[in-house]
Scaffold this active site. Sequence first.
Site, PDB file in Angstrom:
ATOM      1  N   SER A 141       0.857  -1.192   0.000  1.00 22.67           N
ATOM      2  CA  SER A 141       0.000   0.000   0.000  1.00 22.67           C
ATOM      3  C   SER A 141       0.890   1.238   0.000  1.00 22.67           C
ATOM      4  O   SER A 141       2.060   1.186   0.414  1.00 22.67           O
ATOM      5  CB  SER A 141      -0.852   0.012   1.271  1.00 22.67           C
ATOM      6  OG  SER A 141      -1.468   1.270   1.451  1.00 22.67           O
ATOM      7  N   TYR A 154      -2.559  -0.863  10.253  1.00 23.70           N
ATOM      8  CA  TYR A 154      -2.495  -1.128   8.801  1.00 23.70           C
ATOM      9  C   TYR A 154      -1.152  -0.702   8.207  1.00 23.70           C
ATOM     10  O   TYR A 154      -0.495  -1.485   7.501  1.00 23.70           O
ATOM     11  CB  TYR A 154      -3.643  -0.382   8.124  1.00 23.70           C
ATOM     12  CG  TYR A 154      -3.786  -0.627   6.630  1.00 23.70           C
ATOM     13  CD1 TYR A 154      -4.403  -1.787   6.153  1.00 23.70           C
ATOM     14  CD2 TYR A 154      -3.340   0.308   5.702  1.00 23.70           C
ATOM     15  CE1 TYR A 154      -4.557  -2.000   4.784  1.00 23.70           C
ATOM     16  CE2 TYR A 154      -3.491   0.100   4.338  1.00 23.70           C
ATOM     17  CZ  TYR A 154      -4.098  -1.052   3.884  1.00 23.70           C
ATOM     18  OH  TYR A 154      -4.244  -1.265   2.532  1.00 23.70           O
ATOM     19  N   LYS A 158       1.745  -3.136   6.390  1.00 22.52           N
ATOM     20  CA  LYS A 158       2.106  -3.026   4.975  1.00 22.52           C
ATOM     21  C   LYS A 158       3.599  -2.714   4.814  1.00 22.52           C
ATOM     22  O   LYS A 158       4.224  -3.143   3.849  1.00 22.52           O
ATOM     23  CB  LYS A 158       1.250  -1.950   4.299  1.00 22.52           C
ATOM     24  CG  LYS A 158      -0.235  -2.329   4.208  1.00 22.52           C
ATOM     25  CD  LYS A 158      -0.442  -3.561   3.350  1.00 22.52           C
ATOM     26  CE  LYS A 158      -1.906  -3.857   3.104  1.00 22.52           C
ATOM     27  NZ  LYS A 158      -2.127  -5.002   2.222  1.00 22.52           N
TER      28      LYS A 158
END
Length: 252
Positions: A141, A154, A158
Site C-alpha cells: 500500500s 495497517y 504493509k
Amino acid sequence: MNFTRRVALAVGGGSGIGRATCELFAERGGAVMVADVNEASAKATAERIVRKGGRAEACGCDVARWDQVQAAVERTRNVFGRIDVLVNSAGILRVRRLEDTLEAEWNEVLQVNLTGAFLLTKAVMGVMRQQGGGAIVHLASRMALRIKENRGAYAPSKAGLLQLTRMAALEGGPHGIRVNCVCPGFIDTPMVWGSGTKEEVETQFAGWAKVCPLGRTGHPEEVARAILFLASEEASFITGAVLPVDGGRTIL
Ligand code: NAP
C-alpha cells in the site's frame, strides 16, 4: 502479456483488486484458482470468468491459517497441475489511531496482512522451486511508504510486507522465483467503501483527487495491469521491486 498455459493462485480474489486481477489473468489465457476467506465471493469471481470462456476454480482460504493456505496450494496443483503465479491481494483495513488500537485488533491486522503473506510465500516457494521458477506479487500500500492518520496497525503491517518481499526475492532469485509488490494509492474498491460512511468516503475521494497529480482515484483494473506486468515474462529481470500504483501521489 500472455499467460497461456500459466496457472495463478490469487488469494483475496473474491473482491476489488484481486477480482480484477483474476479476470485479466484469465482473459490473457491463464487458468486461475480464485481463493478468498469469503468462499462465496471467490466462487462468484470464478463463475464470471467461466461465463466469459475462461478457466477458473474457486476455494475458501483464510491466509492467516497455515492449514488453509497449504490446502489452497494443494487444490491448485491438483486441479491445474502447477503454480506459476501467486497474487496475494488478501488484506484488511482497520481505521484507528495507533494509541487507540486494541492488542486484538493489532494482532488481527498483522495476522492477515503480514503473517498471511508470509504463509502464502512459504507455501508456494517450495512448489515454484521444484518447477524451476515462478512469480509472486504482494499487495502492499502507499501506507507502506507514507503515513496518514488512523492507520495504526495497517501502515506497519504493509511496511513489513516490503521487507518480506525483499527477503523472499533474495531467497527465491537463485531458483528463478521473482517476488515483487505493488503499493496502490486510493483505489475504488469495497475495502475503501467499507472504511467509512458514504459521505466520508466521497469526501476522501474528493480530497485525494485534489492532491494526486493525475487528479483522480484509481480503478482496480489499473492495479491489476501492474500486478500482471510484474507476474509476466515482460518483467523477467525485475525482483524485489516496490511499485507505487497511485497516480503519482507518493512523489508529493
Ligand atoms: P477488498 O475489495 O476488500 O478485497 C480484499 C479481499 O481479501 C476480500 O475479498 C476480503 O474478504 C479478502 N480477505 C480478507 N481477509 C482475508 C483472509 N484472512 N484470507 C483471505 N482473504 C481475505 O480490498 P481491495 O481494495 O481490493 O484490496 C486488495 C489489497 O490491496 C489489500 O491487501 C489492500 O490492503 C490493498 N490496498 C488497497 C487499496 C485501495 O485503495 N483499495 C490501497 C492500498 C492497498 P472480505 O471482504 O470478506 O474481508
